[in-house]
Design an enzyme around this catalytic site. Structure first.
Site, PDB file in Angstrom:
ATOM      1  N   GLU A   1      -1.142   1.333   0.528  1.00  0.00           N
ATOM      2  CA  GLU A   1      -2.584   1.325   0.833  1.00  0.00           C
ATOM      3  C   GLU A   1      -3.282   0.600  -0.317  1.00  0.00           C
ATOM      4  OE1 GLU A   1      -4.500   4.920   2.197  1.00  0.00           O
ATOM      5  OE2 GLU A   1      -2.672   5.580   3.218  1.00  0.00           O
TER       6      GLU A   1
ATOM      7  N   GLU B   1       0.035  10.824   0.689  1.00  0.00           N
ATOM      8  CA  GLU B   1      -0.971  11.404  -0.223  1.00  0.00           C
ATOM      9  C   GLU B   1      -0.831  12.929  -0.281  1.00  0.00           C
ATOM     10  OE1 GLU B   1      -4.966   9.821   0.263  1.00  0.00           O
ATOM     11  OE2 GLU B   1      -4.265   7.824  -0.296  1.00  0.00           O
TER      12      GLU B   1
HETATM   13  O1  AHR Z   1      -7.019   4.326   4.546  1.00  0.00           O
HETATM   14  C1  AHR Z   1      -7.862   5.408   4.660  1.00  0.00           C
HETATM   15  C2  AHR Z   1      -7.315   6.657   3.986  1.00  0.00           C
HETATM   16  O2  AHR Z   1      -7.234   6.439   2.617  1.00  0.00           O
HETATM   17  C3  AHR Z   1      -5.920   7.055   4.367  1.00  0.00           C
HETATM   18  O3  AHR Z   1      -5.875   7.816   5.517  1.00  0.00           O
HETATM   19  C4  AHR Z   1      -5.493   7.883   3.198  1.00  0.00           C
HETATM   20  O4  AHR Z   1      -4.096   7.865   3.010  1.00  0.00           O
HETATM   21  C5  AHR Z   1      -6.272   7.287   2.041  1.00  0.00           C
HETATM   22  O5  AHR Z   1      -6.907   8.248   1.302  1.00  0.00           O
END
Ligand code: AHR
Length: 497
Positions: free
Chosen positions: A297, A174
């Site tokens: 994710e 990210e």
């Molecule tokens: O999964 C929780 C958070 O969500 C992670 O650390 C991040 O990559 C995303 O914003």
């Protein structure tokens, strides 16, 4: 048109990469500490500090790949803090997640041990946001170099002579947000630089993973693919299903109303559009589909459970989450020509977890059961399936009532996964089996259903939502008609005799 599925059992559409069933464990809340790591002196039964019950449960669902150490934590993590004698390891504040003290007791060696226990591939996410090129390069050397070098020597001094095999390596996380708030042009250049020093040592071949976009940030994907395609093996995508209209009011994990149930599924279905549109951009720069899309994710993100640390992201998990998991995995199957890995967030005690723990107690969530039922699709061949789904309407809005996917194993056994999203009624669905050339079949099935829209497992009732044998089907000629219970995930097993 009447609801119907036509399954061409003889038309194969490529392999469903087992890594689509991957997981993600961050140093966040009680995921690593308590969820996985309890330490060698813990009264909780463990092997080398890692909980036995959790390892056993994760082995059962055949976790193929595990991403670590973050997440946002990855771009604050300095791997050398997590090696050497544990008592001497640096302590730091986990500023992203709850402001707790991170004692670094779970580091590189412990993670690699966990992957060995799970027999899964490690996927390590390196630090671009606050780390140096040298730091990343040395981590790869420490992990994978067999021979004479400062990092190989350090590893041996810490008790591991032999290099590990590490395939998947992420260059930042990210970086458009918590990983440095970068512009895509800037990150693309950094990516090119950092990945240069992520080296292949000996026989170890690293699959380099670039940080991709958040949800519908098509511009990020465009720039990364334009500037860096030839330097990457995969690029990531993050998308969370958040029912509420704002991050301040995401909605509760249980006790929600039907409107929120419906909105959650509607938003989860957006994964189809995101994967499709990002794939179009990728096709422009990589028509041979060499580069994979890794959705590392995904899952539901609700308000935390009342009374828990807001930075720990601890939420319950209900039949609604099981449906989100089932329909999302079906979408990934459909796009398996591009989607080569996905990692649900996060394995234990965080967001859409498959396992929850409370001290020495452990429970399996409805999402866990979906991963267990669907594991038959791992590495199977995707089959051609046409679904004319009826619609499920609520408050003037409509989504398909059913989500479906099918695959065939190397042994010729067919599995069809079917989700009935409708909260109120069963879905009666004829499933026409084409291409079997009159061959007789045996059919069996398993279903996971909820009695209420937020049916879930708790420590006082850990088996409220568990898979049951599915018998509500009738085979006539080449059509098997199934009656899927309201709010259910079903997997049919069709074995040609
Ligand atoms: O999964 C929780 C958070 O969500 C992670 O650390 C991040 O990559 C995303 O914003």
């Amino acid at each position: 048109m009447a609801q119907r599925v036509v399954l061409h059992t003889d038309i194969r559409k490529g392999t469903i990469n087992r890594n689509i069933y991957g997981h993600f464990s961050e140093h966040l809340g009680r995921c690593i500490y308590e969820g996985i790591w309890v330490g060698e002196d813990s009264p909780i039964p463990n092997t080398k500090g890692i909980r036995n019950d959790v390892v056993e449960a994760l082995k059962e669902i055949k976790v193929p790949v595990l991403r670590w150490p973050g997440g946002c934590f990855a771009d604050e993590y300095h791997w050398k803090d997590g090696i050497g004698a544990r008592e001497g390891r640096k302590r730091m504040i986990n500023t992203h997640w709850g402001g707790t003290v991170e004692n670094n007791h779970f580091g590189t060696h412990e993670f690699m041990e966990l992957c060995a226990m799970l027999e899964c591939e490690p996927y390590i996410n390196g630090n671009v946001g606050s780390g140096t090129v040298q730091e990343m390069s040395e981590w790869v050397e420490y992990l994978t170099f067999n021979g004479v070098s400062p990092m190989a020597e350090l590893r041996a001094k810490n008790g591991r002579e032999e290099a590990w095999a590490v395939k998947y390596f992420g260059v930042g996380n990210e970086n458009w947000g918590c990983g440095g708030n970068m512009r895509p042009e800037y990150y693309a250049d950094l990516y090119r630089q950092y990945q240069t020093y992520v080296r292949n040592y000996g026989d170890n071949r690293i699959h380099r993973i670039a940080c991709g976009p958040n949800a519908d940030d098509y511009q990020w994907m465009e720039v990364l693919m334009r500037e860096a395609t030839r330097f990457m093996d995969s690029i990531t995508l993050h998308y969370y299903t958040v029912p509420g209209a704002t991050w301040e009011h995401k909605g509760a994990a249980t006790g929600f109303d039907t409107a929120e149930y419906f909105t959650t599924l509607e938003k989860a279905l957006r994964m189809e559009e995101l994967v499709t549109r990002h794939s179009v951009i990728m096709d422009k720069y990589d028509p041979e589909k060499r580069v994979g899309l890794i959705v590392d994710e995904w899952g539901t993100w609700y308000d935390v459970e009342p009374g828990t640390n807001p930075g720990f992201l601890y939420q319950q998990n209900s039949i609604r989450d099981a449906l989100v998991a089932g329909l999302t995995l079906n979408i990934f199957h459909k796009h398996s020509d591009r989607v080569r890995m996905a990692n649900i967030a996060q394995t234990i005690n965080v967001l859409q977890a498959v396992i929850l723990t409370e001290g020495e107690k452990m429970l399996l969530t409805p999402t866990y059961h979906v991963f267990n039922m669907y594991k038959v699709h791992q590495d199977a061949e995707l089959l051609d399936l046409t679904l004319n789904s009826g619609s499920y309407s609520f408050d003037g809005k409509e989504i398909p009532e059913v989500s479906a996917s099918a695959s065939v194993t190397a042994e010729g056994v067919i599995h069809v996964s079917l989700c009935n999203l409708n909260h109120a009624s069963a879905a009666v669905l004829p499933l026409e089996l084409r291409g079997l050339a009159g061959q007789a079949v045996d059919i069996a099935g398993t279903t996971l259903a909820g009695a209420t829209i937020d049916a879930h497992n708790s420590f006082s009732e850990p088996e409220a939502v568990v898979p049951q044998p599915f018998t509500a089907f009738k085979l006539e000629g080449d059509t098997v008609t199934v009656e899927l219970p309201a709010m259910s995930v079903t997997v049919l097993e069709i074995t040609p005799k």
